[in-house]
Scaffold this motif. Sequence first.
Motif, PDB file in Angstrom:
ATOM      1  N   GLU A  22      -1.439   8.303   1.075  1.00  0.00           N
ATOM      2  CA  GLU A  22      -1.633   8.604   2.489  1.00  0.00           C
ATOM      3  C   GLU A  22      -2.738   7.751   3.100  1.00  0.00           C
ATOM      4  N   GLU A  23      -3.891   7.679   2.438  1.00  0.00           N
ATOM      5  CA  GLU A  23      -5.009   6.957   3.038  1.00  0.00           C
ATOM      6  C   GLU A  23      -4.712   5.471   3.138  1.00  0.00           C
ATOM      7  N   LYS A  24      -4.201   4.906   2.047  1.00  0.00           N
ATOM      8  CA  LYS A  24      -3.906   3.474   2.063  1.00  0.00           C
ATOM      9  C   LYS A  24      -2.855   3.154   3.114  1.00  0.00           C
ATOM     10  N   SER A  25      -1.878   4.055   3.239  1.00  0.00           N
ATOM     11  CA  SER A  25      -0.816   3.824   4.215  1.00  0.00           C
ATOM     12  C   SER A  25      -1.367   3.823   5.635  1.00  0.00           C
ATOM     13  N   GLY A  45       3.425   4.589  10.682  1.00  0.00           N
ATOM     14  CA  GLY A  45       2.154   5.240  10.420  1.00  0.00           C
ATOM     15  C   GLY A  45       1.930   6.286  11.486  1.00  0.00           C
ATOM     16  N   PRO A  46       0.808   7.001  11.408  1.00  0.00           N
ATOM     17  CA  PRO A  46       0.614   8.086  12.381  1.00  0.00           C
ATOM     18  C   PRO A  46       0.675   7.624  13.824  1.00  0.00           C
ATOM     19  N   ASN A  47       0.121   6.460  14.127  1.00  0.00           N
ATOM     20  CA  ASN A  47       0.110   6.003  15.515  1.00  0.00           C
ATOM     21  C   ASN A  47       0.856   4.702  15.693  1.00  0.00           C
ATOM     22  N   LEU A  48       1.753   4.387  14.793  1.00  0.00           N
ATOM     23  CA  LEU A  48       2.471   3.118  14.850  1.00  0.00           C
ATOM     24  C   LEU A  48       3.954   3.405  14.784  1.00  0.00           C
ATOM     25  N   ARG A  62       5.264  13.943   5.804  1.00  0.00           N
ATOM     26  CA  ARG A  62       4.054  13.198   5.507  1.00  0.00           C
ATOM     27  C   ARG A  62       4.284  12.330   4.285  1.00  0.00           C
ATOM     28  N   VAL A  63       3.513  11.279   4.241  1.00  0.00           N
ATOM     29  CA  VAL A  63       3.582  10.344   3.135  1.00  0.00           C
ATOM     30  C   VAL A  63       3.056  11.054   1.888  1.00  0.00           C
ATOM     31  N   SER A 116       0.818  -1.213   0.000  1.00  0.00           N
ATOM     32  CA  SER A 116       0.000   0.000   0.000  1.00  0.00           C
ATOM     33  C   SER A 116       0.852   1.262   0.000  1.00  0.00           C
ATOM     34  N   THR A 117       2.128   1.164   0.263  1.00  0.00           N
ATOM     35  CA  THR A 117       2.990   2.342   0.217  1.00  0.00           C
ATOM     36  C   THR A 117       4.068   2.150  -0.837  1.00  0.00           C
ATOM     37  N   ASP A 118       3.675   1.634  -1.979  1.00  0.00           N
ATOM     38  CA  ASP A 118       4.612   1.462  -3.075  1.00  0.00           C
ATOM     39  C   ASP A 118       4.794   2.809  -3.778  1.00  0.00           C
TER      40      ASP A 118
END
Lengths: 699, 631
Positions: A504-507, B265-268, A498-499, A433-435
């Motif tokens: 972003e959402e998938k990550s 991730g934001p909370n990980l 930030r991603v 998901s973060t490819d």
Amino acid sequence: MASNKECLIIVLDVRTCAAEEVKLKSAKCVAEILKDKIVCDRKDYVSFVLVGCDTDEIKTEDASHPNVLPFGEPRLCSWQLLLEFFQFVNKTACEDGEWLNGLQAALELQNVATTLRVARRRILLLFDFNDFPQDYEKFNEITDELLGENIELIVGTHNIAYIDNAITSQPQAIFNFSRKCGPDELNNQKYALSLVPRCNATLCSFKEALHTVFKVTNRRPWVWNAKLNIGSKISISLQGIIAMKNQTPVKLVKVWAEKDEIVIRETRHYIKGTEITPLPENLITGYMLGGTPVPYDEAVLEPKEPHPPGLHFFGFIKRNAVPDEYFCGESLYLLVHQKHNQSAAVKLDALVRALVSSDRAILCWKIYSTKFNRPQMVVLLPRLADDTHPATLYMLEVSYTSQHHFWDFPALRTTKTECSEEQLNAIDQLIDSTDLECTLRDTQQPRPWAQNDLLPFDALPSIFEQNVMDILERKVIYDNDKEDKMLKDKNFADVFWRVPDPLEEKSKRAAAIVKKLFPLRYSRAWQEKLLAKEQAENGVAVKSEPAEKEIPLPSDGVGLIDPISDFRRVLASVHTISNATERDARFQALAADTRVVIITLLQRRKQNIGQLGELITLYRQSCIDFNTFLEYDKFAEELKKIALAKNRSEFWQDVMVDKQLGPLVLGEPTLDDELALKAYYTIENWVESGANDMEDVEM
Amino acid sequence: MSTWNPENDVDLLSGSEDEEDVSMKRDYHGREAILFVVDANLQTAGVERLLEALNIIRTAFISGLLVNDKDLIGLIFANTKHSPPPLEASALDNIVMPDNCAVFLPLRQLTKPIVEHYLEFMGGVETQFADVYGLAEPDGRGRFDLMIRLCIEMLEKCGKKLNNAKIAYVTDVREPHPSNSNHFQAALQKASDLEGKEFEFHVIPMVDDFDYEPFYKEFITLSRAIELDAFQVPDAQMLREILSDRKLKQDFLRRCLGHFSFYLGPNLSMSVQYYNYFQRRAYPRKVQILRRDNSVVRTKRVITVQKQKDDGSQDIEHEYQIKVTGGWYTCNVGERDLRISMDQLNRVRNLHKPQMMLLGFKHRSSLPEVSYIKPANFMYPDDQSIIGSKRLFRALWERCLVRDKIAICLFMCKRKSIPRYVALVPVEAPDNGEDKNYRSLLCGDGFKIVYLPEAKHIRHLDLQDWNNTENTADEQKVEFFQKIIKKLRVDYQPNLINDPSLDALQANLLALSLDFSTDTKGLDNLLDTSQQDKRIEKLLPDYEMFAPEAEPHKKRAAKSTTAGASGPKMAKIDDDQLKEFEFVKSLNKDEALTSCTAAQLHFILQHHFDVTMPKSSKKAKLVAKIEELHK
């Protein structure tokens, strides 16, 4: 890294019919370009042209370019230029304007730049190719002039998408398809696309335009001349060019003193804390051998001739023999044959091809020059020639054994860290998901970014430089010196943390799944350790408290001339003392001074009743603040005695009784308190006025 | 210090931060200590093995003398029959001496007399060690736990604050006590004591086939608080080699460069640490010495700001010293000078807390083959602040290995540092049975942190001036170099390649202070090509196929700008401008005709004066003709 000078003319679309997004992004692009050139101290010339200005009011404007307003002759970048640009871009706009006229005005400015002897001339056109008609009568003429003058044109606009060219597989910019496209818009887009083949223009989005402006190619770099010697017979003349270097181009002028002050730098000498002034010849350089200093007199040692500069062959090694982990040094060099040396070029080409075919690299001693004559081991990695560059060698410095660390890390695969299949699948899902590489299988589908990559390795931003530029810009524009305001603008840096948006959402979702499957908790011992560490750091602050005692308090006490302001000033300084014991002591001293002053003033022949009243009121209030009730009660009794003895009935009635400056009462006064106060304030046996006159005569 | 350049003051804008500086700064308040313990059982295999061990320590002593001069070094003999006191016997006043142990050197900063004493002792080892120290009776086994207690006491009572303490036990006995004895359990109990006090224990085997299973595997894992199945068997010979340079396998928990949270991730997040693969070049510390009495002179830089009175006299209105980090930066806006203080600029660096944040993943092949901006680091998990990090780290690392992926992150290693884009490349420790080469010493399982260059760190070079189709060599020439490569191949042995400058300096220092010489031919023969010439002798006739290199014509050096001899150059003259007679007239008036080329001068004569000169005429003659026609 020095860069050649250039002249950049920026054409901006300010027509009222242009999309607001285009105008805002255009101004932001220009600001970024100017900030970068200012902060990095580039000697580039910049000017601007506005398309869509109301030029009817400006009678001096040339009629051949209606609604086009040039800024002026190209100038070096400065903060002043940035401020002037912000004013310039807000000129009165109108609906008409032709971008070909803007290009023509830019070409005229570029002709002015011919005398500036710049290495590169570029025009950046930021325009909205929308559904308004444009005149293309002189399109061919202008594009021919751009091509003939060797001026590079960069066109930035919105509504841009990228596909890979079917033949070259390179990213190619196109316009987004939309059903709402009118015939004029299609015509405008057609001509914009034609700029690419006609005059080698670069059509791109705003972000890519910024990237293209910053990417400057260097044709005449500074080179390091060296010879690669294999044995004593084989020799190849090479030139080294820095290809990568970890060095920020930010340049700011450092100032040590005001304009009328002199800066003196000197070196002082100490032996065990005692300063000495030895003569230079009495000092000798030495080294510490453990705890023993050893003088190192060069005259005693045999002088050695310096090594000849160049690259001295050591051996051919396997390509991967030197681990990447041991590369050191400050930059990556690219070695190419000496320019115009045909024989060296042929030798290098043969050597590089032989190295590549046998998967080898070269280990060399590098001696930079006669002055910097220290041998350094380097590894040379081959790179084959292609259409854009000849055969080259990368040169990297290698660290020595004495520098290496030898770590002893336990293995990660232990029974304690065993993972279940479900946990590993969650990690796989996070990876997928973060490819960052293109998620679209078909490179022919339009995409908003140029590369098939959300973070291309040759376009990573410099966060520190960006932050410096933004803060300097804010300082220049608002000219505020308040530091707390800058603290509130923390979003300067958060933009980078930030991603990338498409992921972003998938990550977040994948990370949430991982979090559920892996038990993680904060260590309580670690939290306590941090807390203890912070308390220890606070403890250091406590030790600095004695320094406050050295702060000189105002030497004046409470004087007779202006006792009220004296009292206020000293009381304020007493309040600033943080040590409670010392603060009380200082207040006691102040109180003693004040009581002496009050009594002295009361015993004078002519009293200032108002001054006395105010001073006693202030003193009484401070006694409440400092909790010294008993002292004030004693003082009040003493005042009564003096008033009786000196027959100060007016003082007593106007100050003590009317202002109620008697003994202090805690809380609500009780009946006994009221009776005591009444007894205090009542004086029945004042002496006759005749006696008053007699005392005056006696004094 | 004497070469300090006042113009190069400390600059906060420098983007190159040296983690070693930060690491050194953190260690400033403590010292490193290495306590060598030599097992007297080494003499049972012949005095040669004991001498070999003592030679390793001798090299370590000399290295300690030359590099990192503040380190403490001590030496104990274990499992001895006698316990003679050290030269400085009073150093053991507060220490309980067990049987079968002898202290040769208490923990001390090395000095020249100490090293000389040790060298003198080594001279008599063959004849006197058995008599002076002997071997413990009846079976050469002293109490291992009492020896460890002695080491702990010596480290604790050395009088200095220790930041990094190591015990190096040199032995060839794989089991100090039978596994079923009480002494065995007591010895294992001491491992917990070592772990609690953060003292590192290293065993240096003097035999290559040393077996860790009977005792040391359990002892070492206990002393380091790691799991038994995480123990990795080191190579005995390599351990001996790196010990002689006072290098030991670094304890990863205590020598990290920094500790931070890694956010997936934001909370990980998980807690990790990072390490460097090598340190900055370690040279002996340079000092200024007074010739008179060899006292060490410390120098201090002072920056003073003075303001003189306006009346022109030499009186000083005020004067004060400022720190090297004082002053401010300035930028010009029109007539005003804006001031940016150091605090304000430091605020730029303090905009975020140190951490690493995952941005995405790419395939391993997307990383450029050659890309270097900064030395790499290594990342390893810990469970200190976030318990459970090791498992999460292992899962991520394993899947990246299997799928050949790298992670792209934004990394800020500490407060006030610069955030950088990094690539995390999974690396793996070699299997136990695998070939023992130098690479296996690098590290174990974890991620390598590769720093990615920013766009402005990459120079875009246009090499078309170098590129030419005639640069291509034919196959015959390529074959020549292939033969050369075969003749001159070497195996890369980094432990055999030393820093020649450091070698020369150390040799000179030892000659000056200890009066013994080491072999310095390596430096003299550094660039000796006789060996290479001999190997490729038969191939050199083929080298004639390459044309000799002709030196391109060198440009004349630019005139000195201080002389002011040359004025600003005129713009290039276009042919269109020459068609105008007024332009030619102004050129003649300004005596600028020499700026034209010969062809342009011919054009002027023909176009304006209808005069044709011979084509072989020189430029000066043409200029003179034009000037004559103007009169």
